[in-house]
Design a protein around this motif. Sequence first.
Motif, PDB file in Angstrom:
ATOM      1  N   ILE A   1       0.836  -1.207   0.000  1.00 57.34           N
ATOM      2  CA  ILE A   1       0.000   0.000   0.000  1.00 57.34           C
ATOM      3  C   ILE A   1       0.873   1.260   0.000  1.00 57.34           C
ATOM      4  N   SER A   2       2.035   1.164   0.658  1.00 57.02           N
ATOM      5  CA  SER A   2       2.913   2.340   0.784  1.00 57.02           C
ATOM      6  C   SER A   2       3.323   2.899  -0.589  1.00 57.02           C
ATOM      7  N   LYS A   3       3.255   2.061  -1.596  1.00 57.27           N
ATOM      8  CA  LYS A   3       3.653   2.531  -2.932  1.00 57.27           C
ATOM      9  C   LYS A   3       2.729   3.666  -3.416  1.00 57.27           C
ATOM     10  N   TYR A   4       1.472   3.607  -3.008  1.00 54.44           N
ATOM     11  CA  TYR A   4       0.505   4.605  -3.480  1.00 54.44           C
ATOM     12  C   TYR A   4       0.351   5.791  -2.536  1.00 54.44           C
ATOM     13  N   GLY A   5       0.477   5.551  -1.232  1.00 53.77           N
ATOM     14  CA  GLY A   5       0.141   6.598  -0.264  1.00 53.77           C
ATOM     15  C   GLY A   5      -1.374   6.693  -0.167  1.00 53.77           C
ATOM     16  N   GLU A   6      -1.901   7.338   0.872  1.00 50.27           N
ATOM     17  CA  GLU A   6      -3.344   7.329   1.117  1.00 50.27           C
ATOM     18  C   GLU A   6      -4.138   7.928  -0.048  1.00 50.27           C
ATOM     19  N   PHE A   7      -3.733   9.098  -0.503  1.00 46.98           N
ATOM     20  CA  PHE A   7      -4.546   9.770  -1.530  1.00 46.98           C
ATOM     21  C   PHE A   7      -4.476   9.038  -2.860  1.00 46.98           C
ATOM     22  N   GLY A   8      -3.274   8.589  -3.198  1.00 46.93           N
ATOM     23  CA  GLY A   8      -3.107   7.843  -4.441  1.00 46.93           C
ATOM     24  C   GLY A   8      -3.910   6.557  -4.401  1.00 46.93           C
ATOM     25  N   LEU A   9      -3.949   5.924  -3.240  1.00 40.28           N
ATOM     26  CA  LEU A   9      -4.680   4.667  -3.094  1.00 40.28           C
ATOM     27  C   LEU A   9      -6.176   4.877  -3.319  1.00 40.28           C
ATOM     28  N   ILE A  10      -6.726   5.902  -2.676  1.00 45.23           N
ATOM     29  CA  ILE A  10      -8.174   6.166  -2.829  1.00 45.23           C
ATOM     30  C   ILE A  10      -8.493   6.420  -4.308  1.00 45.23           C
ATOM     31  N   LYS A  11      -7.644   7.231  -4.933  1.00 47.97           N
ATOM     32  CA  LYS A  11      -7.861   7.549  -6.353  1.00 47.97           C
ATOM     33  C   LYS A  11      -7.796   6.261  -7.187  1.00 47.97           C
TER      34      LYS A  11
ATOM     35  N   LEU B   1     -21.288   5.161   1.157  1.00 51.28           N
ATOM     36  CA  LEU B   1     -19.956   5.612   1.573  1.00 51.28           C
ATOM     37  C   LEU B   1     -19.250   4.420   2.216  1.00 51.28           C
ATOM     38  N   ILE B   2     -17.949   4.297   1.975  1.00 53.75           N
ATOM     39  CA  ILE B   2     -17.201   3.137   2.452  1.00 53.75           C
ATOM     40  C   ILE B   2     -16.006   3.568   3.275  1.00 53.75           C
ATOM     41  N   SER B   3     -15.912   3.119   4.519  1.00 45.91           N
ATOM     42  CA  SER B   3     -14.728   3.417   5.317  1.00 45.91           C
ATOM     43  C   SER B   3     -13.980   2.133   5.617  1.00 45.91           C
ATOM     44  N   LEU B   4     -12.675   2.210   5.494  1.00 43.92           N
ATOM     45  CA  LEU B   4     -11.834   1.027   5.626  1.00 43.92           C
ATOM     46  C   LEU B   4     -10.715   1.267   6.619  1.00 43.92           C
ATOM     47  N   ALA B   5     -10.505   0.332   7.536  1.00 41.40           N
ATOM     48  CA  ALA B   5      -9.276   0.302   8.328  1.00 41.40           C
ATOM     49  C   ALA B   5      -8.538  -0.958   7.877  1.00 41.40           C
ATOM     50  N   ILE B   6      -7.324  -0.764   7.347  1.00 35.63           N
ATOM     51  CA  ILE B   6      -6.617  -1.862   6.685  1.00 35.63           C
ATOM     52  C   ILE B   6      -5.283  -2.116   7.369  1.00 35.63           C
ATOM     53  N   SER B   7      -4.973  -3.387   7.638  1.00 28.94           N
ATOM     54  CA  SER B   7      -3.645  -3.688   8.180  1.00 28.94           C
ATOM     55  C   SER B   7      -2.660  -3.759   7.017  1.00 28.94           C
ATOM     56  N   ASN B   8      -1.377  -3.516   7.300  1.00 30.22           N
ATOM     57  CA  ASN B   8      -0.423  -3.439   6.198  1.00 30.22           C
ATOM     58  C   ASN B   8      -0.050  -4.803   5.633  1.00 30.22           C
ATOM     59  N   ARG B   9      -0.673  -5.885   6.182  1.00 30.92           N
ATOM     60  CA  ARG B   9      -0.456  -7.187   5.548  1.00 30.92           C
ATOM     61  C   ARG B   9      -1.257  -7.293   4.256  1.00 30.92           C
ATOM     62  N   PHE B  10      -2.157  -6.333   4.005  1.00 30.19           N
ATOM     63  CA  PHE B  10      -2.916  -6.350   2.754  1.00 30.19           C
ATOM     64  C   PHE B  10      -2.147  -5.644   1.654  1.00 30.19           C
ATOM     65  N   PRO B  11      -1.941  -6.325   0.555  1.00 25.05           N
ATOM     66  CA  PRO B  11      -1.360  -5.633  -0.602  1.00 25.05           C
ATOM     67  C   PRO B  11      -2.447  -4.852  -1.338  1.00 25.05           C
TER      68      PRO B  11
END
Length: 350
Positions: free
Chosen positions: A12-22, A99-109
Motif C-alpha cells: 500500500i505504501s507505494k501509493y500513499g493514502e490519496f493515491g490509493l483512494i484515487k 460511503l465506504i470506510s476502511l481500516a486496513i492492516s499493512n499485511r494487505f497488498p
Amino acid sequence: MLEDKNPELTPISKYGEFGLIKHLTEKFSFENSSTEISIGDDAAVINPEGQKVVLTTDILAEGVHFNLGYVPLKHLGYKAVVVNLSDIAAMNATPTQILISLAISNRFPVEALEEIYAGIALACKHYKVDLVGGDTTSSTSGLVMSITAIGLENSENIVRRNTAKENDLLVVTGDLGGAYAGLQILEREHSVYLANPNMQPEMEGYDYILERQLKPEARTDIKKTLKDLDVLPTSMIDVSDGLSSEILHLSDQSKVGFRLYEEKIPIDSLTISTAEELNLNPVMCALSGGEDYELLFTISPNDFEKIKNHPDFTIIGHAVDIEQGNYLVARGSNELVALNAQGWDAFLNK
Ligand code: ADP
Ligand code: MG
C-alpha cells in the motif's frame, strides 16, 4: 492466501493514502441524478429532490463478521454493500448512494483492496447505487469495513417496523436458512483444510447455499413487485438475524403478537438435505440462522388475494393481540412453541 509472500504484490505504501483512494475509486461512474458532488471533495452532496433521505450504516470486522480463510475478498466487498442495501429495502426505499470506510492492516497488498473494490463496484452496478465517499486508515489488527447507505423515497412509501396491526398477515420473500447451512459447509471444509492443507474441499453440490452465504442479494426488487400488486406492507424488516428474532422485533415495535406456522416456512430442498446431513434441524436454520437478507413484512388481510399465489411471497402466519404472545405452531401437532431470540432452543428440546 494473503500471507503468501508474493514479490508480484504491491505494498500500500507505494501509493500513499490519496493515491490509493484515487486508484481504487477512479473507475466508478454515477447512475443517480441525486448525486451532485462525490469523491474528491471534503464531503459529498446529494439532492433529495423533495424525497425523504433514508440512512443506515454497518460495521464488518474481520474475525467477528467474516473469516478471510474462506471468504473471497471480492465477495466480501459485494456482501458488505448488500447488507446495507437490504436495510434500505426494508424501509421500502430505493438505495441511491453509499460511503465506504476502511481500516486496513499493512499485511494487505493493493491487489487485495482491488479485489474488495471489484466486489463493491459489482454491487454498485447491479443495484444502481453511487459510491460517493468514505475514509481510509490503517489498522493494527484485522480489516474493518464500515458502509453507510443512503436511500431516497417519497414519504408515503416508507414502511416502518412499528405499524403492524392485529390480524395482519405475516409474509416473507424467498426462502430461509440457506445462508446458515452454507456457512456450516464453509466452516466444515475450512477446518478440514486447516487440519490437512492437502485435502481438497468438498463443496460440490452445495452451490445454492454457498451462494446464499457468500453472495447474498438485497431484495430491492420487492418494492416494485409490491407496487405493481398495489400492496403497501403495514410493517417491514429484513431477515439478517433469523426469522425468530425479526418477528420479535416487529412484535415489540408494533405491540402485537404473532403466530408462525412451521409448515409454511419456506426452506429450499438443499437447505433441508444439508441440515440433515449436518444433524441440524432445518427449521432451526430458518429461525435462528440469519443472513438470508429476505424481507419479512405484514399486510392487511384485505390484500390476501393479491399476494396469495405470488412466487416471491409466502404467507407464514398472522398478527394477534399482544397478550397472546409470539408462538410457532408446530407442524402436525399444532402445539405452540414460544419464539425467542434463539428460537430453536425451546424447539430443539421439545
Ligand atoms: P478528509 O481528509 O477530508 O477526510 P480524505 O482524504 O479522507 O478526506 O478523502 C478524500 C476523498 O476521498 C473524500 O471525498 C472521501 O469521501 C473519499 N474517500 C476516502 N476514502 C475512501 C474510500 N475508502 N472509498 C471511497 N472514497 C473514499
Ligand atoms: Mg478522511
